[in-house]
Design a protein around this motif. Structure first.
Motif, PDB file in Angstrom:
ATOM      1  N   TRP A 187       0.974  -1.275  -0.026  1.00 36.08           N
ATOM      2  CA  TRP A 187      -0.133   0.020   0.021  1.00 36.08           C
ATOM      3  C   TRP A 187       0.771   1.417  -0.070  1.00 36.08           C
ATOM      4  O   TRP A 187       0.544   2.160  -0.671  1.00 36.08           O
ATOM      5  CB  TRP A 187      -0.884   0.039   1.234  1.00 36.08           C
ATOM      6  CG  TRP A 187      -1.968   0.889   1.140  1.00 36.08           C
ATOM      7  CD1 TRP A 187      -2.354   2.112   1.869  1.00 36.08           C
ATOM      8  CD2 TRP A 187      -3.227   0.905   0.173  1.00 36.08           C
ATOM      9  NE1 TRP A 187      -3.365   2.873   1.487  1.00 36.08           N
ATOM     10  CE2 TRP A 187      -3.693   2.310   0.417  1.00 36.08           C
ATOM     11  CE3 TRP A 187      -3.518   0.281  -0.704  1.00 36.08           C
ATOM     12  CZ2 TRP A 187      -5.039   2.562  -0.273  1.00 36.08           C
ATOM     13  CZ3 TRP A 187      -4.748   0.500  -1.336  1.00 36.08           C
ATOM     14  CH2 TRP A 187      -5.250   1.824  -1.020  1.00 36.08           C
TER      15      TRP A 187
ATOM     16  N   ILE B 100      -5.028  -6.190  -0.962  1.00 32.20           N
ATOM     17  CA  ILE B 100      -5.168  -4.910  -1.685  1.00 32.20           C
ATOM     18  C   ILE B 100      -6.866  -4.950  -2.204  1.00 32.20           C
ATOM     19  O   ILE B 100      -7.342  -3.997  -2.195  1.00 32.20           O
ATOM     20  CB  ILE B 100      -3.980  -4.539  -2.703  1.00 32.20           C
ATOM     21  CG1 ILE B 100      -2.949  -4.580  -1.839  1.00 32.20           C
ATOM     22  CG2 ILE B 100      -4.544  -3.495  -3.581  1.00 32.20           C
ATOM     23  CD1 ILE B 100      -2.466  -3.245  -1.379  1.00 32.20           C
TER      24      ILE B 100
ATOM     25  N   SER C 188     -12.708   1.142  -1.838  1.00 30.36           N
ATOM     26  CA  SER C 188     -12.755   2.119  -3.025  1.00 30.36           C
ATOM     27  C   SER C 188     -13.764   1.995  -4.015  1.00 30.36           C
ATOM     28  O   SER C 188     -14.282   2.756  -4.292  1.00 30.36           O
ATOM     29  CB  SER C 188     -11.293   1.458  -3.884  1.00 30.36           C
ATOM     30  OG  SER C 188     -10.319   1.589  -3.350  1.00 30.36           O
TER      31      SER C 188
ATOM     32  N   ARG D  87       0.434   1.044  -3.816  1.00 30.24           N
ATOM     33  CA  ARG D  87      -1.164   0.972  -3.820  1.00 30.24           C
ATOM     34  C   ARG D  87      -1.761   0.040  -4.927  1.00 30.24           C
ATOM     35  O   ARG D  87      -2.927   0.089  -5.623  1.00 30.24           O
ATOM     36  CB  ARG D  87      -1.653   2.150  -4.002  1.00 30.24           C
ATOM     37  CG  ARG D  87      -1.151   3.281  -3.215  1.00 30.24           C
ATOM     38  CD  ARG D  87      -2.283   4.357  -3.045  1.00 30.24           C
ATOM     39  NE  ARG D  87      -1.421   5.041  -1.957  1.00 30.24           N
ATOM     40  CZ  ARG D  87      -2.276   5.733  -0.938  1.00 30.24           C
ATOM     41  NH1 ARG D  87      -3.611   5.643  -1.031  1.00 30.24           N
ATOM     42  NH2 ARG D  87      -1.804   6.419  -0.035  1.00 30.24           N
TER      43      ARG D  87
ATOM     44  N   GLN E 260      -9.702  -2.660  -2.057  1.00 31.86           N
ATOM     45  CA  GLN E 260     -10.372  -1.988  -3.029  1.00 31.86           C
ATOM     46  C   GLN E 260     -11.868  -2.171  -3.329  1.00 31.86           C
ATOM     47  O   GLN E 260     -12.791  -1.335  -3.408  1.00 31.86           O
ATOM     48  CB  GLN E 260      -9.655  -2.202  -4.215  1.00 31.86           C
ATOM     49  CG  GLN E 260      -8.236  -1.876  -4.644  1.00 31.86           C
ATOM     50  CD  GLN E 260      -7.587  -2.439  -5.914  1.00 31.86           C
ATOM     51  OE1 GLN E 260      -8.124  -3.353  -6.601  1.00 31.86           O
ATOM     52  NE2 GLN E 260      -6.588  -1.477  -6.460  1.00 31.86           N
TER      53      GLN E 260
END
Lengths: 356, 294
Positions: free
Chosen positions: B233, B249, B257, B237, B253
């Motif tokens: 990260w 990740i 996200s 990222r 996300q």
């Protein structure tokens, strides 16, 4: 030709000199025991012979070949360690054969040698086990097997029996003696146990502070100790040491009126008036008259079964005598015992060296 | 005292801990499982029940497969490298030489640094304009011009792997060094007398003593590597072009996200399942290795 020659070997760790010039010469087939208290340098000497430590000076020769700078594996020696030092994840079979495996000996030949060693040591049923599945005595047999199988010119033993219990130790001692008589290989054996030393050795080197105090057969070490240290180190119960002074009539026990009437021939060799140490082994005392008389006061008696241990005193000096079990020795009374002249060990009071 | 009472008392004594564990692990886990079967968003409605739709969609989508591969690749390379370098460093630090104590102390430093600090340091090293790596490589004549190590899909994952290995190999080295010191000196001496070569000595004498502790290190590092998040990260990222996107990740996300709480939960559970399977498999292996070495 000597099989093993240790020539003026020295070893220092920084300022500390652990070996101060050791000289030993062994004939082929001899069983040498390095005997001494811990810290005397006996294990260091063994490690130097094995090649696990380098000496600071001197030379080691095996069958006339110098071993200095030679890798342990190329010395044609085998070693048995106090902790057995078996490889934990290998079977007994592979542990014993490991040295041969590393030397790329063909499998068939290796198997034969392992089987032979296992037969000698009576561990055939254990060959497929791991060391963790064995008792202490069995592990020790495997460790000996691992040394045996290589058929080396020299065996080194580093206190091999000291991790075993008393009964097993006696059994393995006899076993080792039997093996040595059969194989006739030269052995150097380190121990602090005087019984092991006396029973196994053809010769004993008593070591102290990095030096050899005396090198001799077990009989010589026991019957004619060269120094006060050897005299008191070997023997159980230990040799009695009395402070005495040589007078015209004999040896006057210091702090008392007692004179031991030794023959003039012996007295002639002693410095008159000088301080001397007289060593007498507890077992040299006899209850019946006939030798040199020595009267002592009986303080305590202990009957062990086969013998009577008498603790007594002459003036302010204490003595121990081991006597036949039926000896009459009432506590508190004076008892007269007798000694042979040969049983007297006279040492210089200053240097501790033997005089007679 | 009856057996029932002993059992009852044991349960009573464990009860406070059980309550805490149910509260902080059990309840959120149950909540996540429930959430994973809904189309809930991060904010707004609690969503409606959609069955296994989330799982099916995720597993059949191409992001999942690619990310699982990236993660597995990362974990395998990182753990293998760390084990090899860790053991080599331990063997080296187990020798007698001047300055050994200082070197041993220095060794632990990368591991003692917080991950974020380590990641930031490596980002500086990899910097495309003033990074030390670029400077070193161009000055040595290996490279013509500066490169963006973390900005190119072809090099970002490798750069990340190097940074993670640097940080974590000291842990393996320390575990191995401790194990090496437990190898009895007599056994080593015996192998010298028996004529073992350096390799045979390592293979037959040292390694058995290392196996148990190394197995523990392997388990710890594999699980950690598989759920790696922070170093990735901070450094990339998950980019560029998703080339360094790991499972954690992807979970982030999905859940934050894209704000899809439902499918984020499904993904988190899949990762948990994979790690649980790994842990159980390794646990069995550890028992086996530990059993044979003693």
């Amino acid at each position: 030709m000597s099989a093993l020659v240790v020539d003026n070997i020295r070893k220092s760790f920084g300022e500390v000199e652990t070996l101060k010039g050791i000289d030993i010469s062994l004939e082929s087939g001899e069983f040498l025991v390095l005997l001494g208290a811990s810290g005397c340098g006996k294990s260091t000497l063994l490690n130097i012979i094995a090649g696990l430590a380098e000496p600071t000076g001197g030379d080691i020769r095996l069958n006339d070949r110098s071993l200095i700078g030679v890798h342990p594996k190329d010395r044609d020696i085998a070693m048995v360690f106090q902790s057995y030092a078996l490889y934990p994840n290998l079977s007994v079979r592979r542990n014993i054969g490991f040295g041969l495996e590393m030397r790329k000996v063909p499998v068939a030949e290796r198997e034969k040698a392992v089987a032979e060693a296992a037969r000698l040591l009576q561990i055939e049923p254990l060959l497929d086990r791991r060391p963790s599945q064995l008792s202490g005595g069995q592990r020790q047999r495997v460790a000996i097997g691992r040394a045996l199988v290589r058929n080396p010119k020299l065996f080194l033993f580093d206190e091999p029996l000291s991790n075993l219990d008393a009964k097993l130790r006696m059994e393995m001692r006899t076993e080792l003696k039997r093996l040595h008589q059969m194989m006739k290989t030269t052995v150097v054996y380190v121990t602090h146990d005087q019984i092991e030393a006396m029973t196994l050795a053809t010769r004993i080197a008593v070591m102290r502070n990095g030096q050899i105090e005396q090198l001799g057969t077990p009989e010589e070490i026991y019957n004619r100790p060269a120094t006060l240290y050897v005299a008191t180190f070997v023997g159980a119960p230990p040799m009695n040491i009395l402070d005495v002074v040589a007078t015209n009539n004999g040896l006057l026990v210091a702090g008392s009126d007692t004179v031991i009437p030794v023959p003039p021939s012996l007295l002639a060799g002693l410095p008159t008036g000088g301080s001397l140490k007289l060593g007498i082994r507890p077992e040299s005392f006899r209850a019946e008259a006939g030798g040199l008389p020595l009267t002592l006061r009986c303080d305590v008696t202990e009957l062990t079964g086969p013998e009577l241990i008498l603790s007594g005193s002459v003036g302010s000096q204490r003595l121990v005598a081991t006597l036949p079990p039926r000896t009459r020795a009432p506590v508190g009374s004076d008892v007269t015992l007798s000694l042979d002249v040969e049983a007297l060990h006279i040492f210089d009071g200053e240097t501790g060296k033997r005089i007679n | 005292m009856s057996g029932t009472w002993i059992t009852t008392r044991a349960w009573l004594l464990m009860l406070p801990l059980l309550i805490v564990m149910v509260a902080v692990i059990g309840w959120p886990l149950a909540d996540t499982v429930q959430l994973s079967f809904t189309d809930a968003k991060l904010v707004g409605t609690s969503g409606s029940y959609v069955g296994f739709d989330n799982y099916v969609r995720l597993v059949s989508g191409n992001a999942f497969g690619r990310t699982l591969f990236t993660t597995t690749f990362f974990a395998v390379v990182v753990v293998t490298t760390e084990m090899v370098f860790g053991v080599l460093a331990a063997l080296l630090l187990n020798q007698q030489f001047y300055g050994r104590t200082l070197l041993r102390a220095l060794l632990i430093l990368p591991w003692a640094l917080p991950t974020v600090v380590n990641a930031t340091l490596w980002r500086l090293i990899y910097n495309p304009e003033y990074g030390a790596l670029n400077a070193a490589l161009t000055q040595l004549g290996i490279l013509d011009s500066y490169r963006s190590w973390l900005g190119e899909p072809g090099t970002a994952l490798t750069a990340l792997i190097v940074a993670d290995c640097w940080k974590n190999f000291p842990l393996v080295a320390m575990i191995a060094l401790a194990a090496l010191q437990a190898v009895p000196r007599d056994v080593i001496a015996a192998s010298y007398v028996d004529g073992a070569s350096a390799f045979s000595r390592f293979r037959f004498v040292t390694l058995p003593y290392l196996a148990g502790p190394l197995m523990v290190a392997l388990v710890l590092r594999t699980i950690e590597a598989f759920k790696v998040f922070d170093i990735v990260w901070v450094m990339t990222r998950g980019g560029p072009a998703n080339s360094t996107r790991t499972m954690s990740i992807l979970v982030y996300q999905e859940a934050f996200s894209f704000q899809r709480a439902g499918s984020g939960a499904s993904l988190a559970l899949i990762v948990t399942l994979i790690i649980t399977v790994l842990a159980i498999a390794y646990g069995t292996a550890v028992k086996k290795v530990a059993g044979s070495a003693t």
